[in-house]
Design a protein around this motif. Structure first.
Motif, PDB file in Angstrom:
ATOM      1  N   LEU A 201       2.226  -8.516   9.209  1.00 52.20           N
ATOM      2  CA  LEU A 201       1.954  -7.104   9.477  1.00 52.20           C
ATOM      3  C   LEU A 201       0.455  -6.822   9.570  1.00 52.20           C
ATOM      4  O   LEU A 201       0.033  -5.929  10.318  1.00 52.20           O
ATOM      5  N   ASN A 202      -0.375  -7.567   8.846  1.00 54.08           N
ATOM      6  CA  ASN A 202      -1.821  -7.416   9.023  1.00 54.08           C
ATOM      7  C   ASN A 202      -2.242  -7.805  10.439  1.00 54.08           C
ATOM      8  O   ASN A 202      -3.118  -7.170  11.037  1.00 54.08           O
ATOM      9  N   THR A 203      -1.623  -8.846  10.962  1.00 56.17           N
ATOM     10  CA  THR A 203      -1.919  -9.258  12.342  1.00 56.17           C
ATOM     11  C   THR A 203      -1.534  -8.158  13.326  1.00 56.17           C
ATOM     12  O   THR A 203      -2.302  -7.814  14.238  1.00 56.17           O
ATOM     13  N   LEU A 204      -0.355  -7.592  13.125  1.00 53.19           N
ATOM     14  CA  LEU A 204       0.078  -6.492  13.992  1.00 53.19           C
ATOM     15  C   LEU A 204      -0.855  -5.293  13.863  1.00 53.19           C
ATOM     16  O   LEU A 204      -1.162  -4.619  14.856  1.00 53.19           O
ATOM     17  N   ALA A 205      -1.316  -5.021  12.642  1.00 47.04           N
ATOM     18  CA  ALA A 205      -2.224  -3.886  12.433  1.00 47.04           C
ATOM     19  C   ALA A 205      -3.527  -4.087  13.196  1.00 47.04           C
ATOM     20  O   ALA A 205      -4.051  -3.140  13.802  1.00 47.04           O
ATOM     21  N   LEU A 206      -4.052  -5.295  13.192  1.00 50.29           N
ATOM     22  CA  LEU A 206      -5.274  -5.570  13.972  1.00 50.29           C
ATOM     23  C   LEU A 206      -5.020  -5.372  15.461  1.00 50.29           C
ATOM     24  O   LEU A 206      -5.848  -4.785  16.168  1.00 50.29           O
ATOM     25  N   GLN A 207      -3.894  -5.861  15.949  1.00 48.11           N
ATOM     26  CA  GLN A 207      -3.558  -5.697  17.365  1.00 48.11           C
ATOM     27  C   GLN A 207      -3.443  -4.225  17.744  1.00 48.11           C
ATOM     28  O   GLN A 207      -3.684  -3.857  18.890  1.00 48.11           O
ATOM     29  N   ARG A 208      -3.104  -3.392  16.766  1.00 43.70           N
ATOM     30  CA  ARG A 208      -2.914  -1.968  17.025  1.00 43.70           C
ATOM     31  C   ARG A 208      -4.128  -1.130  16.618  1.00 43.70           C
ATOM     32  O   ARG A 208      -4.032   0.083  16.519  1.00 43.70           O
ATOM     33  N   GLY A 209      -5.257  -1.782  16.378  1.00 47.93           N
ATOM     34  CA  GLY A 209      -6.510  -1.038  16.243  1.00 47.93           C
ATOM     35  C   GLY A 209      -7.074  -0.852  14.863  1.00 47.93           C
ATOM     36  O   GLY A 209      -8.085  -0.147  14.701  1.00 47.93           O
ATOM     37  N   ALA A 210      -6.484  -1.448  13.827  1.00 50.32           N
ATOM     38  CA  ALA A 210      -7.019  -1.282  12.474  1.00 50.32           C
ATOM     39  C   ALA A 210      -8.406  -1.906  12.358  1.00 50.32           C
ATOM     40  O   ALA A 210      -8.653  -3.006  12.856  1.00 50.32           O
ATOM     41  N   SER A 211      -9.309  -1.208  11.694  1.00 48.72           N
ATOM     42  CA  SER A 211     -10.657  -1.708  11.454  1.00 48.72           C
ATOM     43  C   SER A 211     -10.838  -2.252  10.041  1.00 48.72           C
ATOM     44  O   SER A 211     -11.773  -3.002   9.777  1.00 48.72           O
ATOM     45  N   ILE A 212      -9.958  -1.849   9.126  1.00 48.17           N
ATOM     46  CA  ILE A 212     -10.023  -2.309   7.749  1.00 48.17           C
ATOM     47  C   ILE A 212      -8.619  -2.708   7.310  1.00 48.17           C
ATOM     48  O   ILE A 212      -7.657  -1.963   7.514  1.00 48.17           O
ATOM     49  N   LEU A 213      -8.516  -3.893   6.704  1.00 45.71           N
ATOM     50  CA  LEU A 213      -7.272  -4.336   6.086  1.00 45.71           C
ATOM     51  C   LEU A 213      -7.459  -4.281   4.574  1.00 45.71           C
ATOM     52  O   LEU A 213      -8.325  -4.973   4.017  1.00 45.71           O
ATOM     53  N   ARG A 214      -6.673  -3.458   3.904  1.00 51.11           N
ATOM     54  CA  ARG A 214      -6.736  -3.358   2.443  1.00 51.11           C
ATOM     55  C   ARG A 214      -5.683  -4.293   1.869  1.00 51.11           C
ATOM     56  O   ARG A 214      -4.486  -4.115   2.097  1.00 51.11           O
ATOM     57  N   VAL A 215      -6.139  -5.312   1.104  1.00 52.04           N
ATOM     58  CA  VAL A 215      -5.231  -6.399   0.741  1.00 52.04           C
ATOM     59  C   VAL A 215      -5.428  -6.858  -0.702  1.00 52.04           C
ATOM     60  O   VAL A 215      -6.487  -6.670  -1.303  1.00 52.04           O
ATOM     61  N   HIS A 216      -4.384  -7.505  -1.223  1.00 49.13           N
ATOM     62  CA  HIS A 216      -4.471  -8.176  -2.516  1.00 49.13           C
ATOM     63  C   HIS A 216      -5.011  -9.597  -2.364  1.00 49.13           C
ATOM     64  O   HIS A 216      -5.569 -10.150  -3.313  1.00 49.13           O
ATOM     65  N   ASP A 217      -4.819 -10.188  -1.191  1.00 46.09           N
ATOM     66  CA  ASP A 217      -5.157 -11.597  -0.951  1.00 46.09           C
ATOM     67  C   ASP A 217      -6.214 -11.666   0.149  1.00 46.09           C
ATOM     68  O   ASP A 217      -5.900 -11.545   1.336  1.00 46.09           O
ATOM     69  N   VAL A 218      -7.457 -11.879  -0.252  1.00 40.59           N
ATOM     70  CA  VAL A 218      -8.563 -11.772   0.702  1.00 40.59           C
ATOM     71  C   VAL A 218      -8.591 -12.934   1.683  1.00 40.59           C
ATOM     72  O   VAL A 218      -8.698 -12.738   2.899  1.00 40.59           O
ATOM     73  N   ARG A 219      -8.512 -14.147   1.183  1.00 39.60           N
ATOM     74  CA  ARG A 219      -8.669 -15.301   2.075  1.00 39.60           C
ATOM     75  C   ARG A 219      -7.654 -15.306   3.219  1.00 39.60           C
ATOM     76  O   ARG A 219      -8.040 -15.496   4.389  1.00 39.60           O
TER      77      ARG A 219
END
Length: 283
Positions: A248-266
């Motif tokens: 879902l983070n990958t999909l969010a980037l494809q859809r224009g997200a500039s920041i991913l807020r995550v528990h797992d950084v790497r």
């Protein structure tokens, strides 16, 4: 609505670039946040976890002192502020170049965090739970993450009825953005609020329509990491939801997200790197 999304923030007089997506790591000074690995109990644990996130590539670290998971217990403003200060003060000392955000819906807690060295206010309630928040943000002259939520963390799961989900959320965020701009707040980040007063089906609809949020003219943050939408859909636990989060983070980037807020950084940094390379190959 604007057709061009802003890609920089003013963080204490320095331009913070979002033209390449940034990963925000989550650290919670709580006992009951839904994902145990995000919780921090001691000073040494705080420094170690933050240091690891920075080494892995986190551009921002988000500090929370109040669990917003559904059904979480409420704590008073003094305790939440004390928790925030106990994290922000040492982090700003040990990592002076680190950009720190304060995850709170209370204006006075946000103010305490900024005064101790934080740079950004991350408000899950979008100003709706503290009428002083917008004026406080304007007075502090800091970037503000404007998230959509209904009700409180204790009641939001009973407030998921919408006529038109996407248009209602965008309308709410746009009206608040106008109010903030009137107060002189120049640096906004839009968060559609995955998991906050939305069902699992509604969260997937949000993801499908995520590009529309960029039309507000501000950077978009996606906070989907290890949430119910992932682990209940897959029939796993939050501890087993990293693979789903990565998808879902990958999909969010494809859809224009500039920041991913995550528990797992790497893993999120790897998503960003591969997404950039795949995009370059297609150009």
């Amino acid at each position: 609505m604007s057709q061009v999304s802003k890609k920089t923030l003013n963080v204490r007089g320095q331009l913070f670039d979002l033209s390449t997506p940034v990963v925000m790591g989550i650290l919670n000074m709580t006992e009951d946040s839904f994902y145990s690995e995000s919780r921090v109990g001691t000073h040494n644990e705080l420094i170690d976890k933050a240091g690891k996130m920075i080494e892995e590539g986190a551009g921002i670290i988000d500090i929370g002192g109040y669990s917003t998971r559904p059904g979480a217990k409420e704590i008073d403003q003094q305790e939440e502020g004390d928790r925030i200060e106990s994290a922000v003060e040492p982090l700003s000392k040990y990592f002076p170049d680190l950009v720190i955000s304060v995850d709170t819906f209370r204006a006075q807690v946000a103010k305490r965090g900024i005064q101790k060295g934080a740079h950004i206010i991350n408000d899950v309630a979008g100003g709706s739970l503290d009428m002083e928040m917008f004026d406080t943000v304007a007075a502090l002259k800091v970037p503000y993450i404007l998230m959509h939520m209904r009700g409180t963390p204790q009641t939001m799961n009973q407030m998921t009825t919408y006529g038109q989900l996407i248009s209602e959320i965008i309308s709410d965020l746009q009206a608040k953005a106008v109010e903030l701009r009137k107060r002189g707040v120049a640096d906004l980040i839009i968060d559609p609020g995955f998991g906050f007063a939305k069902t699992i089906a509604q969260n997937f609809e949000l993801m499908r329509h995520l590009p529309e949020f960029s039309l507000l003219g501000y950077p978009v943050l996606a906070g989907i990491s290890r949430k119910t939408t992932i682990y209940k859909t897959l029939g796993v636990s939050a501890d087993e939801a990293l693979n789903g989060t990565t998808v879902l983070n990958t999909l969010a980037l494809q859809r224009g997200a500039s920041i991913l807020r995550v528990h797992d950084v790497r893993p999120a940094i790897e998503v960003v790197k591969l997404w950039i390379q795949a995009g370059n190959c297609m150009n």
